[in-house]
Design an enzyme around this catalytic site. Sequence first.
Site: not given
Length: 421
Positions: A339, A392
Amino acid sequence: MSEIKVPAMGESITEGTVSRWMVKEGDTVNQGDVLLELETDKVNIEISAEESGVLEKIIRQEGETVVIGETIGTLSAGAGGGNAPAASEPAAAESKPASAPAPVAPAAVAAPPESSDSNKTASPSARKLARERGIELDQVQSKDPIGRVYQDDVKSHGSQPSTPVAPPAAKAPASAPSAPAASGATFAKPVERQRMSRRRATIAKRLVEAQQTAAMLTTFNEVDMTAIMDVRKRRKDKFKEKHDINLGFMSFFTKAVVGALKKFPTINAEIDGEDVVLKKFYDIGIAVSAKEGLVVPVVRDADRLGFAEIERSIADLASKARSNTLALSDLQGGTFTITNGGTFGSLLSTPILNTPQVGILGMHKIQLRPVAIDAERMENRPMMYIALSYDHRIIDGSEAVRFLVTVKELLEDPESLLIEG
């Protein structure tokens, strides 16, 4: 007479919203004419007439939610064709006396539930249950983050007889006059209330889901864009002449991302239950700002494409996004997303994951900044901050940092992109 039904609309889409009818009751249409536009979570779909005829009745109005297979209108067959205007006038005149009483009866019966439903977005099953139980949808508390009412919400509301809120509502008018009298300066402020489009509501829901389901973390770095800008300056004219497309930054970043993903395959994966699905292909989503909100069309097999093919593919997808002509296939199956907030002037940001993907790269504005070349020299260099948001749960911090460093190194040595990308 034939029924106009909501067609199957592709993977994971089970319902839509009637965006607008292109024709009105009594209009003559030919086979293939567009009858209405349906807004779904991802793209808008046009529903066309399967045969020629006259649109007898519109069952589902603009703004209403419909499901696959539902009848939304009826078409009387055989009245269409090239001489539609001449044929339709007598038909309309003849049908007037017969249809005159009809609007009165439906209006008396159907108007109350429609008006009560229209203020709140709800699933078809929730609307049906609310009507059966005589419950106003506006009074139902929704557990959905964007306020959409589902069947369970209606059931929960019905199981709590003590929910009538008449006493507080009754007190409000009594206290309202006293407040202005005491202060003498309370005036209503002008506001405008707009209902979210289905796509905007879906974007909102998915962004909240991404933050609630993923252990999202972001790491940052910066790229010296000198080498890339030098290549573009030297090559852009010949590139445009040969390929009929501009040499932009996105092809460099796409190639750099592919090279880094090959080195760190977990960032090109997704979580499926307790499994990690490692993808051995590189379908890169490119975020594009469209009128209805951000969409992420996908450049397929980016590792097999040259710079010109990537630039052409991105330009084509961006054009389709802005003209609202993207197909569902253009939006499905990406493995990683890029993006570029820099096109709007963003200097630094934390992009949100495009689930179920586990990584997204954020590009930002290029700025001239003083950079230490060595212990004695400083130079103004065109610098860009880049950001990697990652999940994560399966990506360790060290892996994410090394991935971003690899992207940085590939971009600062554009020739390496021909090998690694």
